[in-house]
Enzyme design. Structure first.
Site, PDB file in Angstrom:
ATOM      1  N   GLY A  92      20.254  15.529 -34.946  1.00  0.00           N
ATOM      2  CA  GLY A  92      20.739  16.633 -35.239  1.00  0.00           C
ATOM      3  C   GLY A  92      19.494  18.040 -35.640  1.00  0.00           C
ATOM      4  CB  CYS A  93      16.155  18.451 -37.121  1.00  0.00           C
ATOM      5  SG  CYS A  93      17.062  17.390 -38.931  1.00  0.00           S
ATOM      6  CB  THR A  94      16.741  17.450 -31.867  1.00  0.00           C
ATOM      7  OG1 THR A  94      15.546  17.221 -31.726  1.00  0.00           O
ATOM      8  CG2 THR A  94      16.833  17.782 -29.748  1.00  0.00           C
ATOM      9  CB  ALA A 121      15.261  23.031 -33.643  1.00  0.00           C
TER      10      ALA A 121
END
Length: 159
Positions: free
Chosen positions: A46-48, A51
């Protein structure tokens, strides 16, 4: 549980190390608008996605006077790996003490798979040129969030 910021509040200043260990301060961005986003962990799906979405839209955001800073409790070395692996262009800063996360109301109790846990609350705070909170969004989704911010801020490719 930290207090959530509201539009009109003064954005808490911070000075944190980036992926190269260089100190980044919010106050250095006075005169520009800054999208400060808080995410749980580098190198996670999710964070990838989030970003990469910010990186993909960075030119559009920069062209409208916005800088982007991503904040997580990860150490600078991990942020460096994240940046290299995903070819990220956004500024990533490290807050292992979680002081900045707490100051922004982006750390505390949240629901994760039906359980209540304490951790980073995926959040985005838009700071205006004067250092005031323009928007504060909490419990945002990793996917589709950047497109929503762009729409909410009235930014378009046709600018």
């Amino acid at each position: 549980m930290s207090e959530r910021l509201q539009p009109g509040d003064t954005a808490p200043d911070f000075t944190l190390p980036d992926a190269d260990g260089k100190e980044i301060s919010l106050s250095a961005y006075r005169g520009r608008r800054v999208i400060v986003y808080f995410y749980p962990a580098a190198l996670t799906p999710g964070c990838t996605k989030q970003a990469c979405d910010f990186t993909d839209n960075l030119e559009l955001l920069s062209g409208q006077g916005y800088d982007v800073i991503g904040v997580s409790p990860d150490k600078p070395e991990k942020l460096g790996k994240f940046r290299e692996k995903e070819n990220l262009q956004v500024t990533l800063v490290s807050d292992p003490s979680k002081e900045t996360l707490e100051a922004y109301g982006a750390y505390g109790e949240k629901k994760l798979y039906g359980k209540t846990v304490t951790g980073v609350i995926r959040s985005t705070v838009v700071v205006d040129e004067e250092g005031k909170v323009e928007r504060a969004l909490y419990n945002v989704k990793a996917t589709g969030h950047v497109a929503k911010i762009i729409k909410d801020l009235g930014i378009s490719d046709a600018a």
